[in-house]
Scaffold this active site. Structure first.
Site, PDB file in Angstrom:
ATOM      1  N   CYS A 194       0.828  -1.205   0.000  1.00 47.67           N
ATOM      2  CA  CYS A 194       0.000   0.000   0.000  1.00 47.67           C
ATOM      3  C   CYS A 194       0.867   1.261   0.000  1.00 47.67           C
ATOM      4  O   CYS A 194       1.558   1.537  -0.964  1.00 47.67           O
ATOM      5  CB  CYS A 194      -0.958  -0.055   1.189  1.00 47.67           C
ATOM      6  SG  CYS A 194      -2.206   1.240   1.243  1.00 47.67           S
ATOM      7  N   HIS A 195       0.863   2.047   1.083  1.00 48.28           N
ATOM      8  CA  HIS A 195       1.673   3.261   1.198  1.00 48.28           C
ATOM      9  C   HIS A 195       3.068   2.984   1.777  1.00 48.28           C
ATOM     10  O   HIS A 195       3.895   3.896   1.850  1.00 48.28           O
ATOM     11  CB  HIS A 195       0.968   4.294   2.092  1.00 48.28           C
ATOM     12  CG  HIS A 195      -0.206   4.955   1.453  1.00 48.28           C
ATOM     13  ND1 HIS A 195      -1.425   4.325   1.319  1.00 48.28           N
ATOM     14  CD2 HIS A 195      -0.348   6.186   0.920  1.00 48.28           C
ATOM     15  CE1 HIS A 195      -2.272   5.148   0.727  1.00 48.28           C
ATOM     16  NE2 HIS A 195      -1.649   6.289   0.475  1.00 48.28           N
TER      17      HIS A 195
END
Length: 186
Positions: A111-112
């Site tokens: 994800c991030h």
């Protein structure tokens, strides 16, 4: 015999980790026989973020100042927006991630969490994926961004989002079993 018996994996996180992005790999890796430690900045518990609000707390097994790359076969970096943004300004965190990479051990980010890889100087010249909103960050750091559920490049595993967690977890198991990735440049 579970496939990761004798293997040790660190999950590096703090408050604001995306709930499923910590819990699914944690449970999958433990089910596969690995010893998995949740490593954080402080002792106690860290609280997850579950889609649109605060989620459940997870106990911290080890504090970052008390662990060494030599203790583990790999590191998992959960995403969410809050968790990697808080961690990427912590020199001990970046140093630990760089040490995993330098020792050619598995580094997995979802994800991030590739923000942490960018800060650690790992993405340049590597095939990676991430949550779409940080695609430009990855490209600007020299990463070869791919729109794929899971991307692996010599022990660097990245994944786009929580919908890809099963494939992400399976790839971590596979890469940990392969051992050190001696052919990659540190």
């Amino acid at each position: 015999m579970p496939e990761l018996n004798g293997k040790r994996i660190a999950i590096l996180a703090t408050n604001g980790f995306e709930q499923s992005e910590l819990e699914v790999p944690l449970n999958s890796l433990r089910k596969a026989g690995a010893t998995v430690d949740v490593v954080s900045l402080e002792a106690g518990e860290i609280k997850g973020w579950d889609e649109k609000d605060w989620g459940r707390s997870v106990p911290v097994d080890k504090v970052i100042g008390d662990v060494s790359v030599d203790d583990y076969d790999g590191v998992v970096l959960p995403g969410g927006q809050i968790n990697p943004d808080l961690l990427r300004v912590e020199p001990e965190v970046i140093n630990l991630i760089q040490a995993f990479w330098a020792q050619k051990k598995v580094v997995a980010a979802i994800c991030h969490a590739p923000w942490l890889l960018i800060e650690a100087g790992i993405v340049k010249g590597r095939k990676v994926t991430s949550y779409n909103s940080i695609k430009t960050d990855v490209i600007n750091a020299g990463g070869q961004w791919e729109d794929s559920p899971v991307v692996t490049d010599q022990g660097l595993i990245t994944s786009r989002n929580p919908g890809d967690l099963d494939a992400f977890s399976q790839k971590i198991i596979e890469e940990i079993n392969e051992g050190r990735h001696e052919h990659r440049a540190a």
